[in-house]
Design a protein around this motif. Structure first.
Motif, PDB file in Angstrom:
ATOM      1  N   TYR A  45       0.831  -1.200   0.000  1.00 48.22           N
ATOM      2  CA  TYR A  45       0.000   0.000   0.000  1.00 48.22           C
ATOM      3  C   TYR A  45       0.871   1.258   0.000  1.00 48.22           C
ATOM      4  O   TYR A  45       0.633   2.192  -0.777  1.00 48.22           O
ATOM      5  N   LEU A  46       1.861   1.297   0.879  1.00 49.91           N
ATOM      6  CA  LEU A  46       2.718   2.482   0.980  1.00 49.91           C
ATOM      7  C   LEU A  46       3.436   2.757  -0.335  1.00 49.91           C
ATOM      8  O   LEU A  46       3.565   3.905  -0.761  1.00 49.91           O
ATOM      9  N   ASP A  47       3.893   1.704  -0.980  1.00 47.33           N
ATOM     10  CA  ASP A  47       4.578   1.823  -2.266  1.00 47.33           C
ATOM     11  C   ASP A  47       3.645   2.430  -3.316  1.00 47.33           C
ATOM     12  O   ASP A  47       3.987   3.388  -4.001  1.00 47.33           O
ATOM     13  N   GLU A  48       2.445   1.871  -3.418  1.00 48.60           N
ATOM     14  CA  GLU A  48       1.486   2.351  -4.419  1.00 48.60           C
ATOM     15  C   GLU A  48       1.040   3.779  -4.117  1.00 48.60           C
ATOM     16  O   GLU A  48       0.938   4.609  -5.025  1.00 48.60           O
ATOM     17  N   ARG A  50       2.649   6.073  -2.521  1.00 51.40           N
ATOM     18  CA  ARG A  50       3.783   7.001  -2.688  1.00 51.40           C
ATOM     19  C   ARG A  50       3.957   7.426  -4.143  1.00 51.40           C
ATOM     20  O   ARG A  50       4.303   8.569  -4.419  1.00 51.40           O
ATOM     21  N   VAL A  51       3.703   6.527  -5.065  1.00 49.33           N
ATOM     22  CA  VAL A  51       3.917   6.850  -6.480  1.00 49.33           C
ATOM     23  C   VAL A  51       2.626   7.200  -7.209  1.00 49.33           C
ATOM     24  O   VAL A  51       2.663   7.563  -8.377  1.00 49.33           O
ATOM     25  N   VAL A  58       3.977  14.319   0.119  1.00 45.50           N
ATOM     26  CA  VAL A  58       5.300  14.939   0.068  1.00 45.50           C
ATOM     27  C   VAL A  58       6.074  14.768   1.372  1.00 45.50           C
ATOM     28  O   VAL A  58       7.166  15.305   1.509  1.00 45.50           O
ATOM     29  N   SER A  59       5.498  14.019   2.320  1.00 48.92           N
ATOM     30  CA  SER A  59       6.164  13.851   3.609  1.00 48.92           C
ATOM     31  C   SER A  59       5.746  12.525   4.239  1.00 48.92           C
ATOM     32  O   SER A  59       4.747  11.925   3.825  1.00 48.92           O
ATOM     33  N   GLN A  65      -0.847   9.427   6.875  1.00 46.28           N
ATOM     34  CA  GLN A  65      -2.260   9.816   6.897  1.00 46.28           C
ATOM     35  C   GLN A  65      -3.037   9.076   5.810  1.00 46.28           C
ATOM     36  O   GLN A  65      -4.144   8.610   6.042  1.00 46.28           O
ATOM     37  N   SER A  66      -2.452   8.956   4.632  1.00 50.45           N
ATOM     38  CA  SER A  66      -3.088   8.209   3.554  1.00 50.45           C
ATOM     39  C   SER A  66      -3.319   6.761   3.984  1.00 50.45           C
ATOM     40  O   SER A  66      -4.399   6.193   3.760  1.00 50.45           O
ATOM     41  N   TYR A  67      -2.309   6.167   4.613  1.00 54.64           N
ATOM     42  CA  TYR A  67      -2.440   4.777   5.072  1.00 54.64           C
ATOM     43  C   TYR A  67      -3.568   4.648   6.092  1.00 54.64           C
ATOM     44  O   TYR A  67      -4.407   3.756   5.988  1.00 54.64           O
TER      45      TYR A  67
END
Length: 113
Positions: A45-48, A50-51, A58-59, A65-67
């Motif tokens: 999830y973090l990988d997807e 992030r890109v 940006v931080s 927060q997205s997670y």
């Protein structure tokens, strides 16, 4: 030591406390294998996220927060002992490492067998 199979279930942070959105990721022979599966799901999830060009990340705080708003929240059941894993804590640590340059994105890491 756990003598039976462990099950990893996944809650959806976007549908907080909605058990209808929960699914079973799989069953595992060892606690280490179950925790690794949880970590892999969070990492993906973090990988997807992030890109993903649709999110303004940006931080580490943005990514975390997205997670916590949209990501998967895996957990282990069936262990005889305390399960030393929190998907949210793991995600928080990973976000820091990703933005500090200590950790490459999962998709950029070489595949392992």
């Amino acid at each position: 030591m756990t003598s039976h199979r462990l099950t990893v279930f996944v809650n959806d942070n976007f549908h907080y406390q909605d058990e209808d959105e929960r699914y079973q990721l799989g069953e595992f022979e060892t606690l280490d294998a179950a925790i690794s599966a949880c970590q892999r799901l969070v990492d993906e999830y973090l990988d997807e996220a992030r890109v993903d060009g649709t999110l303004s990340i940006v931080s580490p705080a943005d990514l975390y927060q997205s997670y916590t708003m949209f990501g998967p929240d895996p957990f282990v059941v069936g262990a005889d002992e305390y399960v030393p894993f929190s998907a949210w804590e793991y995600a928080k640590q990973r976000c820091q490492k990703i933005f500090s340059g200590q950790l490459p994105l999962v998709s950029s890491a070489p595949a392992s067998d």
